[in-house]
Design an enzyme around this catalytic site. Structure first.
Site, PDB file in Angstrom:
ATOM      1  N   TYR A  17       6.148  45.154  42.173  1.00  0.00           N
ATOM      2  CA  TYR A  17       7.510  45.649  41.867  1.00  0.00           C
ATOM      3  C   TYR A  17       8.667  45.057  42.340  1.00  0.00           C
ATOM      4  O   TYR A  17       9.784  45.441  42.401  1.00  0.00           O
ATOM      5  CB  TYR A  17       7.420  47.129  42.136  1.00  0.00           C
ATOM      6  N   ASP A  19      10.235  42.053  43.043  1.00  0.00           N
ATOM      7  CA  ASP A  19      11.294  41.311  42.254  1.00  0.00           C
ATOM      8  C   ASP A  19      12.464  42.185  41.739  1.00  0.00           C
ATOM      9  O   ASP A  19      13.413  42.115  41.906  1.00  0.00           O
ATOM     10  CB  ASP A  19      10.737  40.503  41.492  1.00  0.00           C
ATOM     11  N   TYR A 200      -1.068  46.162  50.194  1.00  0.00           N
ATOM     12  CA  TYR A 200      -2.098  45.495  49.244  1.00  0.00           C
ATOM     13  C   TYR A 200      -3.197  45.903  49.352  1.00  0.00           C
ATOM     14  O   TYR A 200      -3.791  46.360  50.313  1.00  0.00           O
ATOM     15  CB  TYR A 200      -1.644  44.081  49.473  1.00  0.00           C
ATOM     16  N   GLN A 261      12.862  54.609  42.606  1.00  0.00           N
ATOM     17  CA  GLN A 261      13.304  54.223  43.883  1.00  0.00           C
ATOM     18  C   GLN A 261      14.083  55.200  44.979  1.00  0.00           C
ATOM     19  O   GLN A 261      13.701  55.218  46.022  1.00  0.00           O
ATOM     20  CB  GLN A 261      14.328  53.138  43.690  1.00  0.00           C
ATOM     21  N   ARG A 277       5.394  47.312  52.520  1.00  0.00           N
ATOM     22  CA  ARG A 277       4.741  45.917  52.095  1.00  0.00           C
ATOM     23  C   ARG A 277       5.910  45.028  51.459  1.00  0.00           C
ATOM     24  O   ARG A 277       6.996  45.500  51.267  1.00  0.00           O
ATOM     25  CB  ARG A 277       3.544  45.843  51.218  1.00  0.00           C
ATOM     26  N   GLY A 278       5.376  43.819  51.144  1.00  0.00           N
ATOM     27  CA  GLY A 278       6.296  42.867  50.250  1.00  0.00           C
ATOM     28  C   GLY A 278       7.765  42.806  51.086  1.00  0.00           C
ATOM     29  O   GLY A 278       8.038  42.369  52.333  1.00  0.00           O
ATOM     30  N   GLU A 279       8.787  43.036  50.284  1.00  0.00           N
ATOM     31  CA  GLU A 279      10.260  42.877  50.875  1.00  0.00           C
ATOM     32  C   GLU A 279      11.042  44.154  50.751  1.00  0.00           C
ATOM     33  O   GLU A 279      11.635  44.311  51.514  1.00  0.00           O
ATOM     34  CB  GLU A 279      10.976  41.752  50.062  1.00  0.00           C
ATOM     35  N   ASP A 280      11.018  44.666  49.452  1.00  0.00           N
ATOM     36  CA  ASP A 280      12.128  45.773  49.134  1.00  0.00           C
ATOM     37  C   ASP A 280      11.836  47.004  50.165  1.00  0.00           C
ATOM     38  O   ASP A 280      12.739  47.559  50.916  1.00  0.00           O
ATOM     39  CB  ASP A 280      12.209  46.150  47.934  1.00  0.00           C
ATOM     40  N   SER A 281      10.512  47.461  50.023  1.00  0.00           N
ATOM     41  CA  SER A 281      10.090  48.559  50.965  1.00  0.00           C
ATOM     42  C   SER A 281      10.116  48.197  52.339  1.00  0.00           C
ATOM     43  O   SER A 281      10.479  49.276  53.271  1.00  0.00           O
ATOM     44  CB  SER A 281       8.649  49.159  50.645  1.00  0.00           C
TER      45      SER A 281
HETATM   46  O1  TRH Z   1       5.639  45.480  44.934  1.00  0.00           O
HETATM   47  P1  TRH Z   1       6.103  44.664  46.170  1.00  0.00           P
HETATM   48  O2  TRH Z   1       4.628  44.122  46.655  1.00  0.00           O
HETATM   49  O3  TRH Z   1       6.671  43.319  45.780  1.00  0.00           O
HETATM   50  C1  TRH Z   1       6.359  42.031  45.986  1.00  0.00           C
HETATM   51  C2  TRH Z   1       7.232  41.550  47.375  1.00  0.00           C
HETATM   52  O4  TRH Z   1       8.656  41.610  46.694  1.00  0.00           O
HETATM   53  C3  TRH Z   1       7.104  40.244  47.581  1.00  0.00           C
HETATM   54  O5  TRH Z   1       8.129  39.836  48.459  1.00  0.00           O
HETATM   55  C4  TRH Z   1       7.468  39.319  46.294  1.00  0.00           C
HETATM   56  O6  TRH Z   1       6.988  38.178  46.569  1.00  0.00           O
HETATM   57  C5  TRH Z   1       6.240  40.018  45.365  1.00  0.00           C
HETATM   58  O7  TRH Z   1       6.495  41.144  45.105  1.00  0.00           O
HETATM   59  C6  TRH Z   1       6.131  39.034  44.114  1.00  0.00           C
HETATM   60  O8  TRH Z   1       6.573  45.182  47.407  1.00  0.00           O
HETATM   61  P2  TRH Z   1       8.114  45.671  47.498  1.00  0.00           P
HETATM   62  O9  TRH Z   1       8.983  44.446  47.848  1.00  0.00           O
HETATM   63  O10 TRH Z   1       8.516  46.575  48.512  1.00  0.00           O
HETATM   64  O11 TRH Z   1       8.607  46.223  46.007  1.00  0.00           O
HETATM   65  C7  TRH Z   1       8.318  47.564  45.749  1.00  0.00           C
HETATM   66  C8  TRH Z   1       9.328  48.210  45.038  1.00  0.00           C
HETATM   67  O12 TRH Z   1       8.788  49.487  44.457  1.00  0.00           O
HETATM   68  C9  TRH Z   1      10.544  48.823  45.950  1.00  0.00           C
HETATM   69  O13 TRH Z   1      11.673  48.567  45.267  1.00  0.00           O
HETATM   70  C10 TRH Z   1      10.083  50.232  46.114  1.00  0.00           C
HETATM   71  C11 TRH Z   1       9.355  50.505  44.774  1.00  0.00           C
HETATM   72  N1  TRH Z   1       8.595  51.730  44.894  1.00  0.00           N
HETATM   73  C12 TRH Z   1       9.178  53.003  43.937  1.00  0.00           C
HETATM   74  O14 TRH Z   1      10.145  52.836  43.398  1.00  0.00           O
HETATM   75  N2  TRH Z   1       8.482  54.005  43.958  1.00  0.00           N
HETATM   76  C13 TRH Z   1       7.318  54.135  44.727  1.00  0.00           C
HETATM   77  O15 TRH Z   1       6.580  55.252  44.584  1.00  0.00           O
HETATM   78  C14 TRH Z   1       6.734  52.925  45.628  1.00  0.00           C
HETATM   79  C15 TRH Z   1       5.448  53.308  46.307  1.00  0.00           C
HETATM   80  C16 TRH Z   1       7.656  51.942  45.246  1.00  0.00           C
END
Ligand code: TRH
Length: 392
Positions: A17, A19, A200, A261, A277-281
């Site tokens: 999620y 990106d 993850y 979000q 994890r990832g970037e946004d969280s």
């Molecule tokens: O989902 P991610 O693992 O996304 C990853 C990373 O962005 C990584 O850098 C990228 O290379 C890869 O995708 C392809 O983790 P991230 O970045 O934290 O994004 C999760 C999103 O989900 C974030 O905007 C928060 C949102 N979210 C919700 O909206 N509700 C929820 O309950 C949860 C748990 C997350």
């Protein structure tokens, strides 16, 4: 009253999620805080719908929160200069439709074209931030724009009202309790160390649960539905769905729905420790001013371990247990050869340091705020490009 600046943001959802999570947050801020007319091109409406339920998965074009959303089906199609925005941004180098680029080259002046890169704490970013990349054939130049942790980068994405919203929420126990009550969480669960778990599938979740169930003090772990389902199943011997509460020893695991979000921010603000994890969280955890552990997006040849250490070099001081716990949590080799790598020992060291980590979280948040916010920094760069004399 002149027309608002237009911006087309192109997002390919590679995995998970992040990106779309980052692009949607960015698009909302551009529109709400800077009055820019944004169109978000995205190739996966289902993932988008998950983090923003207002999005329809069946519509090719729609408007959500004042932002145009276009389902990015193919790389085909011809475009005219009228179809091209003043600013064109591709996220993570997602390659624009060739016809769109051809039309960009017909525009006078050409749009400001940026490639938004991924977040890393590695130093090389400072040398690449805002570097121009002339198109091999067309009279176009693309610029690389990096988020980051220093003044020689674009900084981190932060909405103007975020800090006030957070302080208002965290300083009002009734709001916090109401938030948890809406998620079905009982007061007993809240009388424990509150931990959110977003990781993850390869994270050593079962050994952490084991450490918590045998802990001296109770832990309530909030797990969004779909996160580490196999570990939860293996540990509790049953499939756990949203709303379920699983208990063992000192550990309570509450499975939460995947929330919009804005509510995810509240979860981070309301917990005592956040696994992200990832970037946004990861970035949201830094604005939450709470201790956090980062599960970095895995890359080939363990390249992600280098990125993890680069961040820990900036964030974690030597003795706070966070460094060794984070390396353990990400499957990276321990730095002290004799370090006992079991999760229970690592957890005890981290738990003992939670008070100093909470202080560190405050210092770090202030340091990151001093960099300005990513979107304003980006627009400052764009305005400078737009007012610069045309390149020969
Ligand atoms: O989902 P991610 O693992 O996304 C990853 C990373 O962005 C990584 O850098 C990228 O290379 C890869 O995708 C392809 O983790 P991230 O970045 O934290 O994004 C999760 C999103 O989900 C974030 O905007 C928060 C949102 N979210 C919700 O909206 N509700 C929820 O309950 C949860 C748990 C997350």
């Amino acid at each position: 009253m002149h027309d608002p600046l237009t911006l087309h943001l192109f997002c390919r959802v590679i995995d998970n999620y992040g990106d779309i999570g980052i692009c949607w947050r960015f698009a909302r801020q551009l529109h709400q805080e800077h009055g820019i007319a944004v169109t978000l091109w995205v190739d996966d409406l289902r993932s988008f719908h998950r983090i923003c339920p207002e999005v329809s998965v069946a519509m090719d074009t729609q408007v959500v929160a004042g932002i145009g959303v276009r389902y990015w089906r193919t790389q085909d199609g011809a475009f005219s200069t009228d179809d091209i925005a003043d600013m064109v941004i591709e996220f993570f180098g997602c390659d624009l439709p060739p016809g769109y680029i051809a039309a960009m080259a017909q525009c006078a002046p050409p749009p400001v074209w940026l490639n938004l890169e991924g977040l890393t704490a590695e130093e090389w970013v400072e040398g690449c931030h805002t570097l121009p990349s002339p198109h091999p054939r067309l009279p176009l130049t693309k610029y690389f724009f990096f988020p980051g942790f220093t003044a020689k980068t674009g900084g981190l994405l932060r909405e103007a009202s975020l800090e006030d919203d957070r302080l208002r929420f965290q300083s009002d126990p009734a709001r916090v309790n109401a938030f948890f009550a809406r998620l079905g969480v009982t007061p007993t669960e809240l009388a424990a160390l509150k931990v959110s778990l977003f990781c993850y599938p390869h994270a050593p979740v079962a050994s952490l649960f084991d450490a918590w169930q045998h802990g001296e003090s109770p832990v309530t772990c909030f797990v969004p539905e779909g996160v580490a389902p196999d570990a939860v199943h293996a540990f509790f011997g049953r499939v756990a769905m949203s709303g379920d509460l699983c208990r063992q020893g000192a550990l309570s695991v509450r499975i939460l729905p995947f929330v919009p979000q804005q509510d995810y921010d509240k979860l981070l603000w309301a917990c005592d420790l956040n696994f992200v994890r990832g970037e946004d969280s990861f970035v949201r955890a830094q604005w939450a001013e709470k201790p956090f552990v980062w599960h970095i997006y895995p890359q080939d040849e363990d390249l992600h371990h280098k990125k993890l250490r680069a961040f820990l070099d900036r964030y974690a001081t030597d003795n706070d247990g966070l460094r060794s716990f984070s390396l353990h949590w990400n499957g990276a080799p321990p730095e002290q050869p004799l370090a006992v790598a079991n999760t229970l020992t690592q957890w005890r060291a981290l738990q003992a340091n939670l008070p100093s980590l909470a202080k560190r979280a405050g210092q770090w948040k202030s340091l990151m705020m001093s960099l300005g916010d990513f979107t304003s920094n980006l627009l400052e760069f764009v305005h400078a490009r737009r007012s610069a004399p045309a390149e020969k």
